[in-house]
Design a protein around this motif. Structure first.
Motif, PDB file in Angstrom:
ATOM      1  N   ASN A 284       0.857  -1.194   0.000  1.00 41.69           N
ATOM      2  CA  ASN A 284       0.000   0.000   0.000  1.00 41.69           C
ATOM      3  C   ASN A 284       0.891   1.242   0.000  1.00 41.69           C
ATOM      4  OD1 ASN A 284       0.936   0.228   2.645  1.00 41.69           O
ATOM      5  ND2 ASN A 284      -1.035  -0.235   3.597  1.00 41.69           N
ATOM      6  N   THR A 285       0.266   2.386  -0.227  1.00 42.88           N
ATOM      7  CA  THR A 285       1.028   3.631  -0.338  1.00 42.88           C
ATOM      8  C   THR A 285       1.683   4.023   0.979  1.00 42.88           C
ATOM      9  OG1 THR A 285      -1.007   4.888   0.052  1.00 42.88           O
ATOM     10  CG2 THR A 285      -0.359   4.523  -2.246  1.00 42.88           C
ATOM     11  N   GLU A 286       1.148   3.535   2.091  1.00 43.57           N
ATOM     12  CA  GLU A 286       1.718   3.858   3.404  1.00 43.57           C
ATOM     13  C   GLU A 286       2.951   3.007   3.722  1.00 43.57           C
ATOM     14  OE1 GLU A 286      -2.214   5.287   2.896  1.00 43.57           O
ATOM     15  OE2 GLU A 286      -1.561   3.178   2.907  1.00 43.57           O
ATOM     16  N   ARG A 287       3.263   2.038   2.881  1.00 41.90           N
ATOM     17  CA  ARG A 287       4.416   1.152   3.060  1.00 41.90           C
ATOM     18  C   ARG A 287       4.360   0.426   4.408  1.00 41.90           C
ATOM     19  NH1 ARG A 287       9.451   4.835   0.649  1.00 41.90           N
ATOM     20  NH2 ARG A 287       8.185   6.066  -0.775  1.00 41.90           N
TER      21      ARG A 287
ATOM     22  N   PHE B 213       5.504   2.535  -3.381  1.00 43.55           N
ATOM     23  CA  PHE B 213       4.421   1.669  -3.861  1.00 43.55           C
ATOM     24  C   PHE B 213       3.913   2.117  -5.226  1.00 43.55           C
ATOM     25  CE2 PHE B 213      -0.210   0.682  -4.025  1.00 43.55           C
ATOM     26  CZ  PHE B 213      -0.121  -0.697  -4.035  1.00 43.55           C
ATOM     27  N   ASN B 214       3.775   1.148  -6.136  1.00 47.94           N
ATOM     28  CA  ASN B 214       3.182   1.388  -7.449  1.00 47.94           C
ATOM     29  C   ASN B 214       2.401   0.141  -7.815  1.00 47.94           C
ATOM     30  OD1 ASN B 214       2.502   1.821 -10.117  1.00 47.94           O
ATOM     31  ND2 ASN B 214       4.522   2.537 -10.754  1.00 47.94           N
TER      32      ASN B 214
ATOM     33  N   ASP C  46       4.505  -5.360  -6.563  1.00 48.30           N
ATOM     34  CA  ASP C  46       3.586  -4.659  -5.672  1.00 48.30           C
ATOM     35  C   ASP C  46       2.188  -5.257  -5.763  1.00 48.30           C
ATOM     36  OD1 ASP C  46       5.874  -3.057  -6.432  1.00 48.30           O
ATOM     37  OD2 ASP C  46       4.983  -1.414  -5.308  1.00 48.30           O
TER      38      ASP C  46
END
Length: 383
Positions: A182-185, A220-221, A227
């Protein structure tokens, strides 16, 4: 475990260098068909076969693919070394095959491999096509993933010689990544399981290439395959085969990728998460693009009617000529090279630069020049 001895017995001598395509691997796969199951999983844009090799009877299933980018062949060589190991009778081989089932895709992008390009025949980067699935090669990988239902995925690549380990000046000979989901890693059991495998591989590699293992950026991608698979709940590990000093053919690096594959089997099977997996993983230094193939320091040039002492750097470009990859060096930067390193570093000690043209090392020009009476061609001192 005697990794060196095992590798010496397993190395696939028919594969070497950087240029590797279906023509090279087809006859080898035919010989492996008695040890495992060789199949055609699908076809590329130009109709080339995308081969699969399946072997093992174990409960833990590992899906591994290489040459998603056609010009990244080091891990493919290491996979064929690993295939040889898995095909030759030994106590360790029998143990591994009883515990694991492997599905390999040695060359996912055969069109790119033949043309020695990162992209496929449609000019698409397959590692940005995980959501759109716009390319036949992407569809093949996703179909295999869905049907095989692996417990782990190994996403195998090469990385450029520009990558070093943090600020050490050492090359990142091998790098790993447990991709974000996710974008929050954030961290969950899926990602931590991937970290566990990486930690074991790093521990092994530190015995052979201390300080030369890096950690790839985890931005994140969702369009990236690793991913996406991590997001879907499968622990996924990115392998990046990098530079070993003097090893532009990456014959030493393939050895360390093989060591990593062999050592990966044990932690995958154990599947026990310990409290400090995240800490161990984050202690692997990050990759840093701070390396050039050549760095020249303390060079005298005429600049705006004055003589100054400066530095410049050159980098190889890889170009396919016939069926051979040629390395041609070009100037990439002049001036302050603080915090940068060179795989080859030359102190000019005030030697005067000349090149028969502007007599200034300008970016994008071939690295062919003189330092006083010493002639440098393609970045190296001409003998």
């Amino acid at each position: 475990m005697d990794y060196e001895k095992i590798f010496a017995g397993a190395k696939q001598e028919k594969l070497s260098g950087r240029y590797l395509c279906n023509t090279h691997i087809e006859p080898i796969l035919e010989s492996l068909s008695t040890a495992g199951h060789v199949s055609v999983l699908g076809h590329s844009v130009l109709g080339k076969n995308i081969f699969g090799f399946r072997i093992g009877q174990g409960e833990t299933k590992i899906l591994a693919w290489s040459q998603m980018h056609g010009n990244e062949s080091t891990c493919t060589k290491a996979l064929f070394d690993f295939f040889n190991f898995l095909s030759a009778e030994s106590e360790l081989q029998r143990k591994i095959l009883s515990e694991y089932t492997f599905q390999f895709i040695p060359i996912l992008n055969p069109d790119g491999a033949e043309a020695y390009t990162r992209v496929n025949a449609n000019g698409v980067d397959l590692n940005r096509d995980a959501q759109d699935l716009s390319q036949p090669e992407s569809i093949v990988l996703r179909r295999v993933y869905d049907s095989f239902q692996p417990q782990y995925c190994f996403n195998m690549h090469d990385q450029r010689t520009i990558f070093g380990v943090a600020e050490t000046g050492k090359p990142a000979t091998v790098s790993f990544l447990a991709p974000s989901f996710n974008t929050e890693r954030e961290y969950n059991d899926v990602r931590i399981n991937a970290m566990q495998v990486i930690n074991r591989m790093n521990t092994t590699l530190q015995q052979f290439i201390p300080g030369q293992v890096g950690r790839f950026d985890d931005g994140f991608n969702i369009n990236c395959v690793g991913d996406t698979f991590q997001f879907l709940g499968t622990p996924t590990i990115l392998f990046e085969a990098g530079h070993y000093p003097g090893d532009y053919a990456r014959e030493m690096t393939r050895r360390y990728i093989f060591f990593a594959l062999l050592s990966a089997c044990e932690p995958v099977h154990e599947n026990v998460i310990v409290n400090n997996e995240i800490e161990q993983y984050l202690n692997i230094p990050q990759n840093n693009p701070n390396l050039f193939d050549f760095v020249y320091k303390n060079i005298k040039i005429n600049y705006e009617s004055s003589e100054i002492i400066t530095n410049f750097a050159a980098q190889y470009k890889e170009e396919l000529v016939g069926k051979t990859v040629k390395f041609n060096a070009f100037v990439v930067k002049m001036g302050d090279l603080t915090d940068c390193f060179g795989h080859s570093e030359i102190d000019g000690e005030g030697a005067k630069y000349s090149d028969g043209a502007e007599n200034i090392p300008l970016p994008d020009q071939p690295a062919d020049f003189f330092l006083d009476n010493r002639e440098y061609h393609n970045g190296s001192l001409k003998s």
